[in-house]
Design a protein around this motif. Structure first.
Motif, PDB file in Angstrom:
ATOM      1  N   ASP A   1      24.316  57.631  77.417  1.00 57.56           N
ATOM      2  CA  ASP A   1      25.297  56.344  78.183  1.00 57.56           C
ATOM      3  C   ASP A   1      25.942  55.378  77.471  1.00 57.56           C
ATOM      4  O   ASP A   1      27.001  54.636  78.227  1.00 57.56           O
ATOM      5  CB  ASP A   1      24.847  56.289  79.313  1.00 57.56           C
ATOM      6  CG  ASP A   1      24.250  57.378  80.329  1.00 57.56           C
ATOM      7  OD1 ASP A   1      25.012  58.350  80.395  1.00 57.56           O
ATOM      8  OD2 ASP A   1      23.420  57.480  81.168  1.00 57.56           O
ATOM      9  N   ILE A   2      25.216  54.988  76.404  1.00 59.31           N
ATOM     10  CA  ILE A   2      25.665  53.657  75.903  1.00 59.31           C
ATOM     11  C   ILE A   2      26.886  53.492  75.253  1.00 59.31           C
ATOM     12  O   ILE A   2      27.885  52.663  75.132  1.00 59.31           O
ATOM     13  CB  ILE A   2      24.602  53.118  74.684  1.00 59.31           C
ATOM     14  CG1 ILE A   2      23.099  53.154  75.420  1.00 59.31           C
ATOM     15  CG2 ILE A   2      25.106  52.079  73.795  1.00 59.31           C
ATOM     16  CD1 ILE A   2      22.175  52.747  74.784  1.00 59.31           C
ATOM     17  N   ALA A   3      27.298  54.832  74.625  1.00 65.95           N
ATOM     18  CA  ALA A   3      28.499  54.689  73.936  1.00 65.95           C
ATOM     19  C   ALA A   3      29.766  54.728  74.870  1.00 65.95           C
ATOM     20  O   ALA A   3      30.677  54.086  74.749  1.00 65.95           O
ATOM     21  CB  ALA A   3      28.687  56.154  73.078  1.00 65.95           C
ATOM     22  N   PRO A   4      29.593  55.700  75.977  1.00 63.50           N
ATOM     23  CA  PRO A   4      30.728  55.536  76.816  1.00 63.50           C
ATOM     24  C   PRO A   4      30.978  54.054  77.610  1.00 63.50           C
ATOM     25  O   PRO A   4      31.981  53.652  77.821  1.00 63.50           O
ATOM     26  CB  PRO A   4      30.581  56.524  77.831  1.00 63.50           C
ATOM     27  CG  PRO A   4      29.311  56.957  77.585  1.00 63.50           C
ATOM     28  CD  PRO A   4      28.962  56.645  76.414  1.00 63.50           C
ATOM     29  N   THR A   5      29.906  53.583  77.668  1.00 64.24           N
ATOM     30  CA  THR A   5      29.828  52.287  78.204  1.00 64.24           C
ATOM     31  C   THR A   5      30.638  51.218  77.725  1.00 64.24           C
ATOM     32  O   THR A   5      31.440  50.447  78.220  1.00 64.24           O
ATOM     33  CB  THR A   5      28.409  51.793  78.792  1.00 64.24           C
ATOM     34  OG1 THR A   5      27.710  52.726  79.415  1.00 64.24           O
ATOM     35  CG2 THR A   5      28.367  50.345  79.696  1.00 64.24           C
ATOM     36  N   ILE A   6      30.075  51.159  76.473  1.00 59.86           N
ATOM     37  CA  ILE A   6      30.829  50.039  75.425  1.00 59.86           C
ATOM     38  C   ILE A   6      32.000  50.314  75.201  1.00 59.86           C
ATOM     39  O   ILE A   6      33.079  49.461  75.338  1.00 59.86           O
ATOM     40  CB  ILE A   6      30.234  50.231  74.041  1.00 59.86           C
ATOM     41  CG1 ILE A   6      28.810  49.325  74.266  1.00 59.86           C
ATOM     42  CG2 ILE A   6      30.694  49.378  73.144  1.00 59.86           C
ATOM     43  CD1 ILE A   6      27.626  49.352  72.936  1.00 59.86           C
ATOM     44  N   LEU A   7      32.650  51.765  75.345  1.00 57.94           N
ATOM     45  CA  LEU A   7      33.978  52.111  74.924  1.00 57.94           C
ATOM     46  C   LEU A   7      34.817  51.727  75.877  1.00 57.94           C
ATOM     47  O   LEU A   7      36.092  50.992  76.081  1.00 57.94           O
ATOM     48  CB  LEU A   7      34.149  53.498  74.743  1.00 57.94           C
ATOM     49  CG  LEU A   7      33.722  53.863  73.338  1.00 57.94           C
ATOM     50  CD1 LEU A   7      33.755  55.333  72.899  1.00 57.94           C
ATOM     51  CD2 LEU A   7      34.442  53.017  72.196  1.00 57.94           C
ATOM     52  N   GLU A   8      34.253  51.884  77.508  1.00 57.30           N
ATOM     53  CA  GLU A   8      35.145  51.638  78.519  1.00 57.30           C
ATOM     54  C   GLU A   8      35.241  50.075  78.670  1.00 57.30           C
ATOM     55  O   GLU A   8      36.380  49.639  78.939  1.00 57.30           O
ATOM     56  CB  GLU A   8      34.454  52.200  79.760  1.00 57.30           C
ATOM     57  CG  GLU A   8      35.088  51.927  81.109  1.00 57.30           C
ATOM     58  CD  GLU A   8      34.357  52.210  82.314  1.00 57.30           C
ATOM     59  OE1 GLU A   8      35.107  51.899  83.325  1.00 57.30           O
ATOM     60  OE2 GLU A   8      33.476  52.897  82.389  1.00 57.30           O
ATOM     61  N   ARG A   9      33.967  49.211  78.308  1.00 54.86           N
ATOM     62  CA  ARG A   9      34.390  48.151  78.446  1.00 54.86           C
ATOM     63  C   ARG A   9      35.333  47.222  77.332  1.00 54.86           C
ATOM     64  O   ARG A   9      35.858  46.409  77.644  1.00 54.86           O
ATOM     65  CB  ARG A   9      32.948  47.127  78.169  1.00 54.86           C
ATOM     66  CG  ARG A   9      32.945  45.681  78.183  1.00 54.86           C
ATOM     67  CD  ARG A   9      33.337  45.301  80.065  1.00 54.86           C
ATOM     68  NE  ARG A   9      33.139  43.820  79.998  1.00 54.86           N
ATOM     69  CZ  ARG A   9      34.203  42.984  79.574  1.00 54.86           C
ATOM     70  NH1 ARG A   9      35.405  43.596  79.052  1.00 54.86           N
ATOM     71  NH2 ARG A   9      34.242  41.686  79.839  1.00 54.86           N
ATOM     72  N   ALA A  10      35.301  48.021  76.383  1.00 58.69           N
ATOM     73  CA  ALA A  10      36.283  47.512  75.350  1.00 58.69           C
ATOM     74  C   ALA A  10      37.657  48.013  75.391  1.00 58.69           C
ATOM     75  O   ALA A  10      38.677  47.366  74.870  1.00 58.69           O
ATOM     76  CB  ALA A  10      35.735  48.104  73.856  1.00 58.69           C
ATOM     77  N   GLY A  11      38.042  48.880  76.667  1.00 56.56           N
ATOM     78  CA  GLY A  11      39.193  49.436  76.859  1.00 56.56           C
ATOM     79  C   GLY A  11      39.879  50.460  75.781  1.00 56.56           C
ATOM     80  O   GLY A  11      40.792  50.476  75.605  1.00 56.56           O
TER      81      GLY A  11
END
Length: 526
Positions: free
Chosen positions: A401-411
């Motif tokens: 879940d870490i990868a999609p979390t960071i990508l979503e927060r980065a837009g």
């Protein structure tokens, strides 16, 4: 001030979730990480995709299970063709840096088997080696030369200060720095140069030694200083950045430097409640106990072994010392964020690649036994855009879940093949759960624990229960984590638990089906 958010991902190596003050530990001193948690979101039920170094680090970068990204266990490098969230950020305009441990490729000279041997039960496919340089983290090359470097971008990192391996005996850019800046210190590395510590049993089996390397020159301090230098560099730019700060400690062998060696006395350490629980242990745990009691246990390798009470207390005390050393450097790094005007626009994330038994069920190190001390890791998400600190202790979360979390927060749009889900709905309070069940994988390297083949197992967490099944075994594990949080009563053969076991078996089959790789998508038909 740049508008796009920055990221600082801090990773420790082999740290249990409950070895932080903010996770309820009353002995270990982690004031800086506790303050970080107090202003961020703490996940209390974060588990690894697999409790093994290389494959879980690969899952962290790809958002994919080991069965999908292919680095199923240590010794199989992550394909250089793999898409990572770091590369995705880089392509979106982020500056990306690694400071510390990578462990995405082999560090030893032992290559994986190409093609896979036909009799190998782990064979998922027979294929030829992929093109590319898979020797980039090999210890021998780094130690024999002074000019070797990674080929950039390395899985998305456009620059790195590599510190691979464990304890004080690491390799990478750290050794170059030590030779050039502090000649003579390199001779102080390792057990042969260590200070005497006759009262410590673990030093006799080389699972610990009292390093002569000073605190300020120890790898943990180097990683802290190099991370601060990256922050200084990036503060001069308007481009957003992602830094992965990856400490090789508190992984064994335990070598906390200077005052951190005896910061905690083994005699004062509280043992875990499961240490004295000797009930209906599953066969592989009983096998380890038998090996210890018969005096035939192998205790000097990286593999799991059964310990005595003194060894457990020593390991925990030294582990705490390493964690407090890391916490000190985290404080320096967070101070640098503030000093360079980056704190208000940088998300700080803290986690670990897996845990360690450290006395759980009289075990040390790690292996294919999925007690929560091994599979549950800390996860802190400190976002400056959020308010007060919060926590989710029930929601199941995973390394993937870490990868999609960071990508979503980065837009930044996620890439095809990610199997995890963004944790932002949990961190922001919009949801209380992401999934009803969570699967963990394991593909073992060694023939151990009484099995006659390398161990393959799958675990399911659901409804406050844990189910683990082993390939080829007629037995398994089932625990009621609410009634039995220390996992001391295996309910596998319990008649009253048959419905729970059947329901979890069914859910596990669906979880395995859901996580079969779907990348690339099939060609669309007219």
């Amino acid at each position: 001030m740049r508008n796009r958010v920055n990221f600082l991902l801090i990773i420790t190596d082999q740290q249990r979730a409950d070895h932080l003050g903010c996770y309820g530990n009353k002995q270990v001193q982690t004031p800086n990480l506790d303050r970080l948690a107090s202003r961020g979101w703490r996940c209390g039920n974060m588990h690894v995709a697999t409790p093994i170094c290389m494959p879980n680090r690969a899952s962290m970068l790809t958002g994919r299970y080991p069965s999908a990204h292919g680095a199923r266990h240590n010794g199989i490098p992550l394909s250089l063709r793999s898409m990572t969230f770091v590369e995705t950020l880089r392509q979106a305009g982020y500056r990306t840096a690694l400071v510390g441990k990578a462990h995405l490729q082999n560090m030893t000279d032992i290559p994986p088997s190409w093609p896979v041997k036909s009799e190998d039960r782990l064979a998922l496919e027979a294929r030829l080696p992929e093109a590319g340089n898979y020797d980039q983290e090999k210890r021998r090359i780094w130690l024999q030369r002074d000019d070797y470097d990674l080929e950039y971008p390395y899985y998305g990192f456009e620059q790195a200060r590599l510190v691979d391996d464990h304890s004080d005996d690491v390799h990478g850019h750290y050794r170059y720095w030590l030779r050039n800046e502090h000649p003579g210190i390199e001779a102080l590395i390792g057990p042969q140069a260590a200070l005497p510590a006759p009262s410590y049993e673990l030093t006799k089996i080389r699972q610990a030694w009292r390093t002569r390397v000073p605190e300020e020159l120890y790898p943990t301090a180097y990683i802290g200083e190099q991370t601060i230098r990256r922050l200084q560099e990036y503060a001069q730019s308007d481009e957003p950045f992602f830094i992965q700060c990856s400490f090789p400690d508190p992984h064994h062998p335990f070598t906390p430097p200077g005052k951190y060696w005896d910061m905690y006395a083994p005699e004062d350490i509280d043992l875990l409640a499961s240490f004295h629980a000797t009930g209906n242990a599953p066969p592989h745990v009983q096998w380890l106990w038998n090996q210890r009691d018969a005096g035939t246990a192998i205790r000097h390798t990286p593999a799991i072994f059964a310990c005595n009470e003194r060894e457990a207390r020593e390991a925990i005390a030294l582990n705490y010392g390493s964690i407090s050393n890391i916490d000190h450097q985290v404080g320096r790094i967070l101070g640098a964020l503030q000093d360079h005007g980056l704190a208000d626009n940088t998300v700080v994330v803290f986690t670990s690649d897996h845990g360690d038994y450290l006395g759980d069920h009289q075990l040390l190190l790690k292996g294919p036994i999925h007690y929560r001390g091994l599979t549950r890791v800390p996860f802190i998400w400190a976002d400056p855009s959020s308010g007060q600190g919060s926590a989710s202790d029930a929601a199941l979360a995973s390394t993937i879940d870490i990868a999609p979390t960071i990508l979503e927060r980065a837009g930044v749009a996620p890439f095809n093949g990610i199997q995890g889900s963004s944790l932002l709905p949990l961190a922001t309070g919009r949801k209380t759960a992401l999934r009803d069940a969570l699967m963990l994988e394991e593909e073992g390297q060694r023939v151990i624990l009484g099995f006659d083949t390398r161990i393959r197992c799958r675990t399911l967490l659901m409804d406050n229960h844990r189910l683990t099944v082993y390939d080829g075994a007629a037995w398994g594990e089932l625990y009621d984590l609410e009634a039995d949080p220390h996992e001391t009563r295996n309910l596998w053969e319990d008649p009253a638990s048959r419905r729970v076991r059947a329901r979890m078996f069914e859910r596990l089959s669906y979880a395995m089906l859901q996580n079969i790789d779907v990348s690339p998508y099939p060609t669309a038909l007219a």
